[in-house]
Scaffold this motif. Structure first.
Motif, PDB file in Angstrom:
ATOM      1  N   THR A  36      58.013  56.177  39.541  1.00 40.69           N
ATOM      2  CA  THR A  36      58.964  55.353  40.664  1.00 40.69           C
ATOM      3  C   THR A  36      57.755  54.162  40.335  1.00 40.69           C
ATOM      4  OG1 THR A  36      56.777  56.379  41.910  1.00 40.69           O
ATOM      5  CG2 THR A  36      59.101  56.684  41.830  1.00 40.69           C
ATOM      6  N   GLY A  37      56.787  54.089  39.953  1.00 36.66           N
ATOM      7  CA  GLY A  37      55.932  52.974  40.043  1.00 36.66           C
ATOM      8  C   GLY A  37      54.690  52.723  41.265  1.00 36.66           C
ATOM      9  N   GLU A  38      54.981  53.760  42.037  1.00 41.92           N
ATOM     10  CA  GLU A  38      54.854  53.464  43.241  1.00 41.92           C
ATOM     11  C   GLU A  38      52.864  54.206  43.445  1.00 41.92           C
ATOM     12  OE1 GLU A  38      57.157  53.797  46.623  1.00 41.92           O
ATOM     13  OE2 GLU A  38      58.360  53.031  45.863  1.00 41.92           O
ATOM     14  N   GLY A  39      51.751  53.981  42.873  1.00 45.73           N
ATOM     15  CA  GLY A  39      50.497  54.811  42.899  1.00 45.73           C
ATOM     16  C   GLY A  39      50.144  54.994  41.580  1.00 45.73           C
ATOM     17  N   ASP A  40      50.777  54.373  40.782  1.00 43.45           N
ATOM     18  CA  ASP A  40      50.812  54.623  39.567  1.00 43.45           C
ATOM     19  C   ASP A  40      48.795  53.732  38.842  1.00 43.45           C
ATOM     20  OD1 ASP A  40      51.765  52.590  39.336  1.00 43.45           O
ATOM     21  OD2 ASP A  40      52.630  52.623  37.425  1.00 43.45           O
ATOM     22  N   GLU A  41      48.479  53.137  40.013  1.00 50.73           N
ATOM     23  CA  GLU A  41      47.294  52.615  39.507  1.00 50.73           C
ATOM     24  C   GLU A  41      46.125  53.026  38.900  1.00 50.73           C
ATOM     25  OE1 GLU A  41      48.686  52.667  42.616  1.00 50.73           O
ATOM     26  OE2 GLU A  41      49.432  50.537  42.740  1.00 50.73           O
ATOM     27  N   ALA A  42      45.737  54.050  39.525  1.00 49.55           N
ATOM     28  CA  ALA A  42      45.031  55.542  39.303  1.00 49.55           C
ATOM     29  C   ALA A  42      45.193  55.152  37.709  1.00 49.55           C
ATOM     30  CB  ALA A  42      44.636  56.433  39.836  1.00 49.55           C
ATOM     31  N   ALA A  43      46.452  55.941  36.994  1.00 50.88           N
ATOM     32  CA  ALA A  43      46.784  55.947  35.408  1.00 50.88           C
ATOM     33  C   ALA A  43      46.617  54.908  34.733  1.00 50.88           C
ATOM     34  CB  ALA A  43      47.668  56.910  35.740  1.00 50.88           C
ATOM     35  N   LYS A  44      47.073  53.667  35.229  1.00 52.09           N
ATOM     36  CA  LYS A  44      46.623  52.449  34.265  1.00 52.09           C
ATOM     37  C   LYS A  44      44.962  51.922  34.805  1.00 52.09           C
ATOM     38  CE  LYS A  44      51.417  50.366  35.841  1.00 52.09           C
ATOM     39  NZ  LYS A  44      51.965  49.490  36.687  1.00 52.09           N
ATOM     40  N   PHE A  45      44.726  52.416  35.921  1.00 49.42           N
ATOM     41  CA  PHE A  45      43.320  52.102  35.434  1.00 49.42           C
ATOM     42  C   PHE A  45      42.588  52.836  34.212  1.00 49.42           C
ATOM     43  CE2 PHE A  45      39.009  53.269  36.987  1.00 49.42           C
ATOM     44  CZ  PHE A  45      38.267  51.914  37.313  1.00 49.42           C
ATOM     45  N   LEU A  46      42.502  54.218  34.676  1.00 47.43           N
ATOM     46  CA  LEU A  46      41.644  54.783  33.748  1.00 47.43           C
ATOM     47  C   LEU A  46      41.900  54.723  32.246  1.00 47.43           C
ATOM     48  CD1 LEU A  46      41.624  58.253  35.584  1.00 47.43           C
ATOM     49  CD2 LEU A  46      39.663  56.352  35.319  1.00 47.43           C
ATOM     50  N   ASP A  47      43.624  54.584  32.199  1.00 49.31           N
ATOM     51  CA  ASP A  47      44.181  53.714  30.732  1.00 49.31           C
ATOM     52  C   ASP A  47      43.208  52.806  30.256  1.00 49.31           C
ATOM     53  OD1 ASP A  47      45.754  54.434  28.096  1.00 49.31           O
ATOM     54  OD2 ASP A  47      46.844  52.869  29.239  1.00 49.31           O
TER      55      ASP A  47
END
Lengths: 194, 194
Positions: A36-47
């Motif tokens: 959904t692209g909603e709330g996926d910031e966490a995975a992007k930040f840790l990546d």
């Protein structure tokens, strides 16, 4: 709709702090958020953190001071793309703008900090406004000097931020924090445009 | 008047786009891989330690995913996240997969894997510079916890052992450090031109 995992949950997931059942449940939420692209910031930040931290560690730029031996080894490998200067622990040191093609900038602070711990270096504007504090800077164990190695774009950015900077070094000895150096740097000349 | 941000194409729309292109829609396939990259890498990093193994696993997932897109074998595009997670789980449980299968997939679809999906990042990326700037402001212990957790990919138990503290304290330190880093990374660098 499921709740996207927080970056702290993801951190626990990545480092094996969750049971298999908890991890499986989190994976469902993690992949769903990626769709959904909603709330996926966490995975992007840790990546991003993992990739950039690994690159910095490989480059020897993990925010830590160098020893003199490490600086010598670096100079032996990359002398033609390094700009090196020394600053004194009091007064003003003029720093020449470096030529283009430089990849790293090495600063040696002539001081003897052997016997001190938890060294902090604070940069200020000449008006006294604090800019940044470098924490837990480790001095060279043999000569006690501080050696900082900076990626060129960051060093250049610092001098372009303000040609005149005031520096203060504090450190702990016998459990008491002392001011051990106070000096200034002044950029001389100009950088070639990028 | 502010220009509105370009609309982000949904994952479902991207999947549908690949169906209407018989020879494959390279841009849509690449974008789909990019969207799922952070979570596929997270899945791999939970299970594998070496960078090479993580990269290889992620590539295998994307190659299998692209093959499925080309064959239009994703029945319900609205559940593509579950499909990708399924590929991850199948590959994870099928560690004895043949090298020949991987080589064949690589030959067929390897060109789709854009550099920003799978390749290591080169050069001083602005994010790396910002991260270095943030790392310098941490204590040595906090830098150590990031290095152990995100560069050396140690488990939470191993991190605690290396730091010689309890697992609970190591977890608290890791989470506090992540919070500090996240806060720092979302702000412009102090040196950064406005």
């Amino acid at each position: 709709m499921s709740t996207p995992p927080s970056y702290l949950e993801l951190d626990d997931y990545l480092h094996g702090a969750l049971s298999d059942a908890e991890a499986a449940e989190l994976e469902e939420r993690m992949f769903s958020a990626a769709q959904t692209g909603e709330g996926d910031e966490a995975a992007k930040f840790l990546d991003t953190l993992q990739r950039r931290a690994t690159w910095l560690a490989d480059e020897g730029q993990f925010g830590e001071a160098y020893t003199r031996a490490e600086v010598d080894a670096l100079l032996a490998r990359e002398a033609n793309v390094i700009h090196r200067y020394e600053v004194q622990s009091q007064g003003t040191t003029e720093v020449s703008a470096w030529k283009s093609g430089i990849k790293r900038v090495i600063v040696k602070l002539n001081i003897d900090l052997r016997g001190y711990e938890h060294v902090e270096v604070l940069a200020r504007t000449l008006r006294g406004d604090p800019i940044i504090t470098f924490r837990d800077v480790t001095p060279d164990p043999i000569d006690g000097c501080l050696y900082a190695v900076c990626m060129e774009p960051v060093a250049r950015m610092a001098f372009e931020f303000d040609r005149d900077l005031a520096w203060e070094v504090t450190a702990q000895r016998d459990g008491k924090r002392e001011k051990v150096a106070q000096y200034a740097t002044k950029l001389v000349g100009s950088f070639a445009p990028r | 008047m502010h220009a509105s941000a370009p609309a982000v194409e949904s994952v479902v729309s991207l999947v549908l786009r690949t169906r209407s292109a018989p020879g494959g829609d390279l841009q849509a396939e690449s974008e789909l891989c990019r969207r799922f990259a952070p979570v596929v890498y997270a899945f791999a990093r939970r299970r594998l330690r070496s960078r090479e193994a993580v990269e290889e696993f992620a590539q295998d997932v994307f190659l299998t995913f692209i093959e499925a897109l080309r064959r239009s074998s994703i029945d319900d595009p609205a559940r593509v996240a579950g499909f990708v997670l399924g590929i991850c789980r199948n590959l994870s449980s099928d560690r004895a997969r043949s090298r020949e299968r991987r080589a064949a997939l690589w030959d067929a679809y390897g060109h789709v894997l854009a550099a920003d999906v799978s390749a290591a990042d080169e050069g001083p990326h602005p994010e790396a510079m910002k991260l270095e700037d943030c790392l310098t402001q941490l204590t040595q212990r906090a830098r150590d916890v990031i290095r152990f957790s995100y560069v050396e990919a140690l488990s939470h138990i191993e991190v605690a052992k290396r730091l010689e503290i309890s697992e609970t304290n190591a977890r608290v330190l890791r989470h506090r450090t992540l919070q500090a880093l996240r806060e720092c990374m979302t702000k412009p660098m102090v040196w950064e031109p406005a």
